[in-house]
Motif scaffolding. Structure first.
Motif, PDB file in Angstrom:
ATOM      1  N   TYR A   1      52.144  34.604  31.544  1.00  0.00           N
ATOM      2  CA  TYR A   1      51.185  35.053  32.057  1.00  0.00           C
ATOM      3  C   TYR A   1      50.609  35.305  30.884  1.00  0.00           C
ATOM      4  N   ARG A   2      50.626  35.964  29.681  1.00  0.00           N
ATOM      5  CA  ARG A   2      50.156  36.383  28.717  1.00  0.00           C
ATOM      6  C   ARG A   2      49.198  34.979  27.704  1.00  0.00           C
TER       7      ARG A   2
ATOM      8  N   ARG B   1      46.305  33.852  30.267  1.00  0.00           N
ATOM      9  CA  ARG B   1      45.581  35.020  29.768  1.00  0.00           C
ATOM     10  C   ARG B   1      44.983  34.291  28.437  1.00  0.00           C
TER      11      ARG B   1
ATOM     12  N   ALA C   1      42.919  31.305  28.566  1.00  0.00           N
ATOM     13  CA  ALA C   1      41.652  30.832  29.175  1.00  0.00           C
ATOM     14  C   ALA C   1      40.728  31.893  27.936  1.00  0.00           C
ATOM     15  N   VAL C   2      41.010  33.307  28.005  1.00  0.00           N
ATOM     16  CA  VAL C   2      40.358  33.168  26.250  1.00  0.00           C
ATOM     17  C   VAL C   2      39.413  32.355  25.818  1.00  0.00           C
TER      18      VAL C   2
ATOM     19  N   SER D   1      37.654  29.058  26.979  1.00  0.00           N
ATOM     20  CA  SER D   1      36.256  30.212  27.003  1.00  0.00           C
ATOM     21  C   SER D   1      35.402  30.461  26.016  1.00  0.00           C
ATOM     22  N   LEU D   2      36.465  30.535  24.995  1.00  0.00           N
ATOM     23  CA  LEU D   2      35.292  30.730  23.397  1.00  0.00           C
ATOM     24  C   LEU D   2      34.536  28.930  22.723  1.00  0.00           C
TER      25      LEU D   2
ATOM     26  N   ILE E   1      37.721  40.508  24.096  1.00  0.00           N
ATOM     27  CA  ILE E   1      37.632  40.908  25.150  1.00  0.00           C
ATOM     28  C   ILE E   1      36.674  42.187  25.697  1.00  0.00           C
TER      29      ILE E   1
ATOM     30  N   ALA F   1      33.761  35.057  28.278  1.00  0.00           N
ATOM     31  CA  ALA F   1      34.801  35.975  28.179  1.00  0.00           C
ATOM     32  C   ALA F   1      35.576  37.123  28.984  1.00  0.00           C
TER      33      ALA F   1
ATOM     34  N   VAL G   1      35.490  35.853  32.527  1.00  0.00           N
ATOM     35  CA  VAL G   1      36.867  35.509  33.128  1.00  0.00           C
ATOM     36  C   VAL G   1      37.537  35.986  33.941  1.00  0.00           C
ATOM     37  N   PHE G   2      37.887  37.824  33.611  1.00  0.00           N
ATOM     38  CA  PHE G   2      37.985  38.218  34.739  1.00  0.00           C
ATOM     39  C   PHE G   2      37.873  39.488  35.422  1.00  0.00           C
TER      40      PHE G   2
ATOM     41  N   PRO H   1      42.709  42.790  30.062  1.00  0.00           N
ATOM     42  CA  PRO H   1      42.626  41.491  30.513  1.00  0.00           C
ATOM     43  C   PRO H   1      44.164  41.477  29.657  1.00  0.00           C
ATOM     44  N   LEU H   2      43.866  42.051  28.213  1.00  0.00           N
ATOM     45  CA  LEU H   2      45.236  40.903  27.607  1.00  0.00           C
ATOM     46  C   LEU H   2      46.312  41.666  27.595  1.00  0.00           C
TER      47      LEU H   2
ATOM     48  N   ALA I   1      47.413  42.883  31.244  1.00  0.00           N
ATOM     49  CA  ALA I   1      48.326  43.188  32.450  1.00  0.00           C
ATOM     50  C   ALA I   1      47.868  41.606  32.783  1.00  0.00           C
ATOM     51  N   TYR I   2      49.047  41.022  33.318  1.00  0.00           N
ATOM     52  CA  TYR I   2      49.031  39.449  34.305  1.00  0.00           C
ATOM     53  C   TYR I   2      49.546  39.447  35.523  1.00  0.00           C
TER      54      TYR I   2
END
Lengths: 143, 363
Positions: free
Chosen positions: A82-83, A86, A89-90, A93-94, B303, B332, B335-336, B349-350, B352-353
């Motif tokens: 999951y990390r 995420r 995703a960042v 986006s960058l 973020i 960025a 996104v969250f 955000p980085l 917590a999942y």
């Protein structure tokens, strides 16, 4: 068109020790063929892949970077995948913000037993990057 | 909107009241330096030095959240410390608290609606014309000439999360302070200050008009940054001048790591490595890893970027670092649906999942 066919992309494939590499082993055991121009590297968990590794590969010469690890719910470390998701995703986006192709980075879950899925992912990603052509950033001398 | 009260105190009275009535152990705010030219963030432990105190001086020699982090990281101060923070500094502090680099215990946060600051090098205490023009802009709710581009495009300039909020936009500098007390700590402080709560003051329409001006400026900034950054060429052009001094990361309130990854042995290559790279690319520009540093730093702290502008202030080669980081960071963050520093309860955000999320980023 011919030029594109001859283009052999340089692809880095980040695989977690538990599922991603397991998938590649299963693919081997099943005698599946897949593109030979990928360079797999093994990490303890996809959650350990710092986006800097991916950026560095893309800046220093890779045309694509794929990441594979355990399916959601299967992570050996509970939440590393999951990390990774995420962080990806960042990163994507960058890359979009900077007008670079976020499509050069792929995240796809591959389980230990999924040899076919592993081989398919490699071939699919390889074709996808061939279609996209060379990474403009990788060729630059002034980064 | 919190009720705003006419405190009938000007700044000097207010500062004295912090010691006399609230019994604080110290006040942290900007103060004049002996040279008479610059101001710096200073901790006052008694009233004697307060005449040098200029809490609203429009410069940010350092993001004060870093100072507060140093004061509170290992343990909270034993007595209350009143700290003046600009809204972006307060947001940075909130982010630092989330990564356990600061604590709110025994802090009384005083913040105010911020009209932006000048680049640190470009403002002195003796620049009367500039400071007067700035004050005019504050009281009419306009962007002052010469403030940093990232300040002029800042839409989060109101003090959210403060214990005591001072309303200054749309008000003249010599009128008594207009205060509000949004938090529980603030309410207690109001009682101790003995304020007449019936003397309420209307919100100034100047705040709204400033917000509109800032919004327009923000959109223009985003567009301009996006344009200048397009593709590998734009990226290389922008960071072309970078001399790899890493000063932007040293002043960043969010970059808290004691040993930055980019200063680590990972980036101390063997000579061989340079030759390998040279062979692959034909030539090699030194120092290496300039684009990698900026993009990598963004991936680490973007973020949480509160767009305080410190990085741009210290850049020796005038790269618009903060404008780029603000633009890329907010994208960025979107996104969250995350706004850094907005709410101390929102997890990073980085850190917590969830099991079922962000499937659009899988391929």
């Amino acid at each position: 068109m011919d030029e594109k066919k001859e283009f052999t992309p340089s692809i880095i494939y980040g695989l977690c020790s538990w599922c991603g590499t397991g998938g590649s082993e299963t693919a081997g055991a099943m005698h599946l063929q897949y593109a030979e121009n990928i360079r797999p590297f093994r990490v303890p968990c996809t959650g350990a892949i710092d986006p800097v590794y991916i950026l560095r590969a893309l800046i220093e010469g890779a045309d694509g970077f794929a990441v594979s690890g355990c399916h959601p719910g299967d992570c050996h470390f509970d939440s590393g995948n999951y990390r990774a998701r995420r962080r990806t995703a960042v990163l994507k986006s960058l890359l979009d913000t900077f007008g670079l192709d976020s499509e050069r980075v792929w995240l796809r879950w591959v389980g230990h037993g999924e040899g076919k899925r592993f081989a398919d992912t490699v071939n699919e990603f390889n074709d996808h990057i061939k279609e996209m052509g060379g990474n403009p950033l990788a060729k630059r001398r002034d980064t | 909107m919190e009720t705003m009260i006419d405190s009938r105190m000007i700044m000097t009275d207010f500062l004295a009241a912090l010691f006399d009535k609230l019994d604080v152990a110290a006040v942290a705010a900007m103060s004049k330096l002996p040279s008479g030219e610059k101001a710096a963030y200073t901790l006052f432990t008694d009233k004697s030095g307060l005449k040098e105190c200029v809490p609203f001086f429009p410069a940010m020699p350092a993001n004060a959240a870093r100072a507060i982090s140093k004061l509170t990281r290992e343990e909270a101060p034993s007595k209350t410390v009143a700290v003046f923070l600009r809204p972006c500094e307060l947001r940075a502090l909130t982010e630092l608290i989330k990564i356990k680099q600061a604590s709110l215990d025994n802090l009384l946060i005083i913040s105010y609606d911020c009209s932006g600051v000048f680049p640190f090098q470009k403002i002195n205490l003796s620049d009367e014309t500039k400071l007067n023009a700035y004050q005019d802009a504050v009281s009419t709710g306009k962007n002052s000439e010469g403030i940093r581009p990232v300040c002029a495009a800042c839409t989060r300039f109101t003090p959210r999360g403060a214990d005591i909020a001072i309303s200054i936009v749309g008000r003249s500098a010599d009128q008594p302070l207009v205060l509000s007390f949004p938090s529980e700590k603030g309410q207690t402080a109001a009682k101790q200050l003995g304020l007449d709560v019936s003397k309420t003051v209307e919100a100034s329409p100047a705040v709204e008009s400033l917000a509109r001006e800032r919004k327009t400026a923000e959109e223009a900034l985003t567009e301009q940054v996006n344009e200048s950054l397009s593709g590998a060429q734009g990226l290389v052009n922008i960071f072309d001048r970078c001399i790899s001094c890493h000063a932007c990361s040293y002043v960043c309130p969010i970059c808290y790591c004691k040993n930055c990854y980019f200063d680590s042995q990972t980036f101390e290559y063997f000579p061989e490595s340079y030759f390998t790279r040279m062979t692959a690319k034909g030539t090699l520009r030194m120092p290496v890893d300039r684009v990698l540093f900026h993009l990598g730093r963004l991936s680490h702290m973007g973020i949480s970027c509160v767009a305080c502008g410190m990085c741009e202030d210290v850049c020796p080669v005038n790269i618009p670092v903060s404008q780029i980081f603000k633009t890329a960071g907010s994208k960025a963050q979107a996104v969250f649906d995350y706004i850094p520093g907005e709410n101390s309860d929102d997890p990073l955000p980085l850190l917590a999942y969830a099991e079922n999320e962000l499937e659009e980023f899988e391929d």
